[in-house]
Design a protein around this motif. Structure first.
Motif, PDB file in Angstrom:
ATOM      1  N   VAL A  28      -3.308   1.658   0.668  1.00 12.56           N
ATOM      2  CA  VAL A  28      -4.204   1.597   2.078  1.00 12.56           C
ATOM      3  C   VAL A  28      -3.776   2.884   2.753  1.00 12.56           C
ATOM      4  O   VAL A  28      -4.637   3.606   3.254  1.00 12.56           O
ATOM      5  CB  VAL A  28      -3.941   0.420   2.754  1.00 12.56           C
ATOM      6  N   SER A  29      -2.494   3.316   2.711  1.00 10.13           N
ATOM      7  CA  SER A  29      -1.934   4.286   3.242  1.00 10.13           C
ATOM      8  C   SER A  29      -2.564   5.700   2.464  1.00 10.13           C
ATOM      9  O   SER A  29      -2.887   6.753   3.291  1.00 10.13           O
ATOM     10  CB  SER A  29      -0.746   4.563   3.281  1.00 10.13           C
ATOM     11  N   ALA A  30      -2.579   5.770   1.366  1.00 13.41           N
ATOM     12  CA  ALA A  30      -2.917   6.817   0.495  1.00 13.41           C
ATOM     13  C   ALA A  30      -4.341   7.145   0.650  1.00 13.41           C
ATOM     14  O   ALA A  30      -4.843   8.374   0.730  1.00 13.41           O
ATOM     15  CB  ALA A  30      -2.596   6.635  -0.803  1.00 13.41           C
ATOM     16  N   ASP A  89       9.471   6.151  10.805  1.00 10.50           N
ATOM     17  CA  ASP A  89       8.374   7.173  10.939  1.00 10.50           C
ATOM     18  C   ASP A  89       6.984   6.631  10.730  1.00 10.50           C
ATOM     19  O   ASP A  89       6.798   6.297   9.233  1.00 10.50           O
ATOM     20  CB  ASP A  89       8.914   8.243   9.911  1.00 10.50           C
ATOM     21  N   LYS A  90       6.166   6.757  11.415  1.00 10.80           N
ATOM     22  CA  LYS A  90       4.654   6.300  11.267  1.00 10.80           C
ATOM     23  C   LYS A  90       3.844   7.273  11.801  1.00 10.80           C
ATOM     24  O   LYS A  90       4.042   8.163  12.678  1.00 10.80           O
ATOM     25  CB  LYS A  90       4.517   4.874  11.985  1.00 10.80           C
ATOM     26  N   ARG A  91       2.598   7.512  11.186  1.00  7.82           N
ATOM     27  CA  ARG A  91       1.642   8.234  11.498  1.00  7.82           C
ATOM     28  C   ARG A  91       0.104   7.550  11.804  1.00  7.82           C
ATOM     29  O   ARG A  91       0.201   6.483  11.147  1.00  7.82           O
ATOM     30  CB  ARG A  91       1.604   9.420  10.244  1.00  7.82           C
ATOM     31  N   GLN A  92      -0.764   8.307  12.030  1.00 12.87           N
ATOM     32  CA  GLN A  92      -2.038   7.634  12.319  1.00 12.87           C
ATOM     33  C   GLN A  92      -2.608   6.871  10.985  1.00 12.87           C
ATOM     34  O   GLN A  92      -3.239   5.813  11.115  1.00 12.87           O
ATOM     35  CB  GLN A  92      -2.963   8.631  13.025  1.00 12.87           C
ATOM     36  N   ALA A  93      -2.458   7.574   9.925  1.00 16.19           N
ATOM     37  CA  ALA A  93      -2.904   7.007   8.641  1.00 16.19           C
ATOM     38  C   ALA A  93      -2.197   5.603   8.251  1.00 16.19           C
ATOM     39  O   ALA A  93      -2.572   4.932   7.411  1.00 16.19           O
ATOM     40  CB  ALA A  93      -2.481   8.032   7.252  1.00 16.19           C
ATOM     41  N   ASP A  94      -0.973   5.381   8.751  1.00 21.51           N
ATOM     42  CA  ASP A  94      -0.420   4.125   8.755  1.00 21.51           C
ATOM     43  C   ASP A  94      -0.899   2.975   9.288  1.00 21.51           C
ATOM     44  O   ASP A  94      -0.543   2.016   9.282  1.00 21.51           O
ATOM     45  CB  ASP A  94       1.174   4.278   8.684  1.00 21.51           C
ATOM     46  N   HIS A  95      -1.763   3.178  10.326  1.00 22.26           N
ATOM     47  CA  HIS A  95      -2.070   2.200  11.251  1.00 22.26           C
ATOM     48  C   HIS A  95      -2.753   0.869  10.800  1.00 22.26           C
ATOM     49  O   HIS A  95      -2.486  -0.328  11.220  1.00 22.26           O
ATOM     50  CB  HIS A  95      -3.195   2.571  12.426  1.00 22.26           C
ATOM     51  N   LEU A  96      -3.563   1.157   9.515  1.00 22.90           N
ATOM     52  CA  LEU A  96      -4.148  -0.030   9.018  1.00 22.90           C
ATOM     53  C   LEU A  96      -3.258  -0.649   8.131  1.00 22.90           C
ATOM     54  O   LEU A  96      -3.115  -1.829   8.092  1.00 22.90           O
ATOM     55  CB  LEU A  96      -5.345   0.503   8.171  1.00 22.90           C
ATOM     56  N   SER A  97      -2.302  -0.154   7.585  1.00 20.01           N
ATOM     57  CA  SER A  97      -1.038  -0.827   6.698  1.00 20.01           C
ATOM     58  C   SER A  97      -0.434  -1.544   7.883  1.00 20.01           C
ATOM     59  O   SER A  97       0.031  -2.737   7.581  1.00 20.01           O
ATOM     60  CB  SER A  97      -0.173   0.226   6.237  1.00 20.01           C
ATOM     61  N   PHE A 125       4.500 -12.743  -3.505  1.00 21.13           N
ATOM     62  CA  PHE A 125       3.161 -12.033  -2.466  1.00 21.13           C
ATOM     63  C   PHE A 125       3.655 -10.639  -1.971  1.00 21.13           C
ATOM     64  O   PHE A 125       3.098  -9.722  -2.218  1.00 21.13           O
ATOM     65  CB  PHE A 125       2.947 -12.838  -1.541  1.00 21.13           C
ATOM     66  N   ILE A 126       4.994 -10.754  -1.342  1.00 17.37           N
ATOM     67  CA  ILE A 126       5.389  -9.523  -0.790  1.00 17.37           C
ATOM     68  C   ILE A 126       5.913  -8.394  -1.526  1.00 17.37           C
ATOM     69  O   ILE A 126       5.656  -7.310  -1.472  1.00 17.37           O
ATOM     70  CB  ILE A 126       6.215  -9.791   0.542  1.00 17.37           C
ATOM     71  N   PRO A 127       7.030  -9.014  -2.527  1.00 14.59           N
ATOM     72  CA  PRO A 127       7.509  -7.773  -3.488  1.00 14.59           C
ATOM     73  C   PRO A 127       6.574  -7.339  -4.568  1.00 14.59           C
ATOM     74  O   PRO A 127       6.883  -6.241  -5.010  1.00 14.59           O
ATOM     75  CB  PRO A 127       8.588  -8.535  -4.088  1.00 14.59           C
ATOM     76  N   VAL A 128       5.812  -7.879  -4.854  1.00 18.22           N
ATOM     77  CA  VAL A 128       4.709  -7.368  -5.791  1.00 18.22           C
ATOM     78  C   VAL A 128       3.230  -7.194  -5.227  1.00 18.22           C
ATOM     79  O   VAL A 128       3.018  -5.993  -5.217  1.00 18.22           O
ATOM     80  CB  VAL A 128       4.410  -8.589  -6.810  1.00 18.22           C
ATOM     81  N   TYR A 129       2.557  -7.853  -4.590  1.00 17.03           N
ATOM     82  CA  TYR A 129       0.987  -7.594  -4.006  1.00 17.03           C
ATOM     83  C   TYR A 129       1.243  -6.565  -2.893  1.00 17.03           C
ATOM     84  O   TYR A 129       0.176  -5.528  -2.889  1.00 17.03           O
ATOM     85  CB  TYR A 129       0.286  -8.953  -4.048  1.00 17.03           C
ATOM     86  N   ALA A 130       2.012  -7.189  -1.970  1.00 17.21           N
ATOM     87  CA  ALA A 130       1.899  -6.303  -0.649  1.00 17.21           C
ATOM     88  C   ALA A 130       2.495  -4.674  -1.074  1.00 17.21           C
ATOM     89  O   ALA A 130       2.173  -3.837  -0.541  1.00 17.21           O
ATOM     90  CB  ALA A 130       2.754  -6.972   0.617  1.00 17.21           C
ATOM     91  N   PHE A 131       3.743  -4.913  -1.820  1.00 15.89           N
ATOM     92  CA  PHE A 131       4.250  -3.598  -2.372  1.00 15.89           C
ATOM     93  C   PHE A 131       3.286  -2.698  -3.018  1.00 15.89           C
ATOM     94  O   PHE A 131       3.337  -1.396  -2.805  1.00 15.89           O
ATOM     95  CB  PHE A 131       5.327  -4.180  -3.412  1.00 15.89           C
ATOM     96  N   LEU A 132       2.180  -3.191  -3.506  1.00 17.29           N
ATOM     97  CA  LEU A 132       1.389  -2.323  -4.439  1.00 17.29           C
ATOM     98  C   LEU A 132      -0.133  -2.188  -3.287  1.00 17.29           C
ATOM     99  O   LEU A 132      -0.397  -0.924  -3.564  1.00 17.29           O
ATOM    100  CB  LEU A 132       0.727  -3.136  -5.417  1.00 17.29           C
ATOM    101  N   LEU A 133      -0.349  -2.886  -2.726  1.00 17.52           N
ATOM    102  CA  LEU A 133      -1.290  -2.842  -1.412  1.00 17.52           C
ATOM    103  C   LEU A 133      -1.164  -1.713  -0.573  1.00 17.52           C
ATOM    104  O   LEU A 133      -2.036  -0.829  -0.317  1.00 17.52           O
ATOM    105  CB  LEU A 133      -1.791  -4.344  -0.892  1.00 17.52           C
ATOM    106  N   LEU A 134      -0.016  -1.738   0.177  1.00 13.83           N
ATOM    107  CA  LEU A 134       0.192  -0.888   1.656  1.00 13.83           C
ATOM    108  C   LEU A 134       0.017   0.442   1.198  1.00 13.83           C
ATOM    109  O   LEU A 134      -0.452   1.078   1.828  1.00 13.83           O
ATOM    110  CB  LEU A 134       1.283  -1.467   2.308  1.00 13.83           C
ATOM    111  N   PRO A 135       0.812   0.772   0.004  1.00 12.38           N
ATOM    112  CA  PRO A 135       0.702   2.248  -0.422  1.00 12.38           C
ATOM    113  C   PRO A 135      -0.841   2.876  -0.657  1.00 12.38           C
ATOM    114  O   PRO A 135      -1.176   3.883  -0.413  1.00 12.38           O
ATOM    115  CB  PRO A 135       1.481   2.513  -1.638  1.00 12.38           C
TER     116      PRO A 135
END
Length: 313
Positions: free
Chosen positions: A137-139, A90-98, A125-135
Motif C-alpha cells: 500500500v505504501s509503495a 517517521d511517517k509521510r503522506q504516502a503512509d496515511h492509507l496504511s 494475520f498480522i505477522p504474515v498478511y498485514a506484514f505483506l499488505l502494508l508495504p
C-alpha cells in the motif's frame, strides 16, 4: 458463571487488602522523610500504587461483565497503545492509507478473529498478511524516502500493540486440562503476576539494588529483578486455585511471565531512549500512557498464551 463471579469478588477483596497494606507501608515511608523534602523512589512507588488501584477497579468491573467486555477493553488498549507508538514514528503522506488500514481494518479484524476463536487466522494475520499488505500500500504511493524505516516501524507497532496484546483475551479460548470454563480468571492471574512482579522489581531495585543490568537504558537491577520474579512466583503459587495449574506449575508460569515482561520493559526503555522521550504519553500523571503500563504485559502475553496451550496438551 456464578462460581466465576464469586471467585473474581474474592480475588478483588484479596487484592484490595494487599494494595491497602502496600499503601500503608508507602505512606509510612513517606512519613519518615524530613519535612520539606521528598523521596522520589517512595513517591513513584505510591504513584504506581494509585494507578494500580484504578486498574484493579476497572479490570474487576470488566471481568464481571464477561468475555465480550474483556475483548473490548483490550481492543481499546490496543488502539490507544498503537496511537501512542505511532506518534513517535517517521511517517509521510504516502503512509496515511496504511495507517488508516492499521487502525480501522487490521486491528478490528484481529480481535474479531480472537473473539470467534479463529486461531489459525489470528496467529498469522498480522505477522504474515498485514506484514505483506502494508508495504504494498505504501509503495503504490511512490514515496521511497526512508521507505524501509517507515514500513518497519508500522509493522513493529502492529506486532506489539495489536498482535501481542490480543494474546491476552485469546486466553479465553484456551482449554487447559482441568479447566472448568473459568478462563476469565486465567487472564486475571496473568495480569496480576506480571504487574506485581513489576511493582516489586521497581521497589526492591531502588531500595537495595546494586548491579544494573543495562545502565545506559534503565535503572533496573539484578537484585530488583530477582525479587520481582520471586514475588511473582509466590503470587502465582498463592493464586493457583484460580488456574488449571498445580501450585508448582502456577508458580513457574508466573515466574516465566514476570521475567519475560521485565525484559519487555527493558526493550521499551531502549525504544524510548532512541526516540528521546521519558513516557509514551501523559495519560496517567507521573506514570505515562498505556504503553508505559502495558510494556511488560505486551511481551509476556504471547509466551504465556503459547505455554498455556502446550500445557493443555
Amino acid at each position: 458463571m456464578m462460581e466465576t463471579t464469586t471467585n473474581i469478588l474474592y480475588l478483588f477483596g484479596g487484592v484490595v487488602a494487599v494494595l491497602s497494606a502496600l499503601t500503608v507501608v508507602g505512606e509510612a515511608l513517606r512519613g519518615r522523610v524530613a519535612p520539606g523534602r521528598s523521596n522520589p523512589v517512595v513517591q513513584t512507588f505510591l504513584t504506581r500504587l494509585m494507578s494500580w488501584w484504578i486498574m484493579v477497579i476497572l479490570f474487576t468491573i470488566t471481568a464481571l461483565l464477561g468475555p465480550i467486555a474483556l475483548m473490548l477493553l483490550f481492543a481499546f488498549a490496543s488502539f490507544a497503545a498503537l496511537r501512542e507508538f505511532l506518534t513517535f514514528t517517521d511517517k509521510r503522506q504516502a503512509d496515511h492509507l496504511s495507517l488508516a488500514l492499521a487502525f480501522f481494518v487490521i486491528l478490528p479484524l484481529q480481535y474479531v478473529f480472537v473473539g470467534f476463536d479463529l486461531t489459525g487466522l489470528f496467529t498469522v494475520f498480522i505477522p504474515v498478511y498485514a506484514f505483506l499488505l502494508l508495504p504494498i500500500v505504501s509503495a503504490l504511493r511512490g514515496d521511497h524516502n526512508r521507505f524501509l524505516a517507515r514500513v518497519a516501524e508500522t509493522q513493529w507497532a502492529l506486532m506489539i500493540c495489536v498482535y501481542c496484546i490480543s494474546h491476552v483475551p485469546a486466553l479465553l479460548n484456551t482449554k487447559p486440562e482441568g479447566d472448568s470454563g473459568q478462563t476469565v480468571l486465567l487472564i486475571v492471574f496473568f495480569v496480576m503476576v506480571v504487574q506485581i512482579g513489576d511493582l516489586m522489581e521497581y521497589f526492591a531495585g531502588r531500595r537495595f539494588g546494586r548491579r544494573q543490568i543495562a545502565p545506559t537504558l534503565s535503572p533496573k537491577t539484578l537484585e530488583g529483578m530477582v525479587t520481582g520474579i520471586a514475588c511473582a512466583a509466590a503470587t502465582g503459587a498463592i493464586l493457583s486455585w484460580i488456574t488449571p495449574f498445580g501450585i508448582g506449575a502456577a508458580a513457574a508460569m508466573a515466574a516465566l511471565a514476570s521475567v519475560t515482561g521485565m525484559f519487555g520493559n527493558l526493550v521499551f526503555a531502549a525504544i524510548k531512549r532512541d526516540k528521546g522521550v521519558k513516557d509514551w504519553s501523559h495519560l496517567i500523571p507521573g506514570q505515562g500512557g498505556f504503553l508505559d503500563q502495558l510494556d511488560s504485559v505486551i511481551f509476556a502475553a504471547p509466551v504465556f498464551y503459547h505455554v498455556t496451550l502446550l500445557m493443555s496438551g
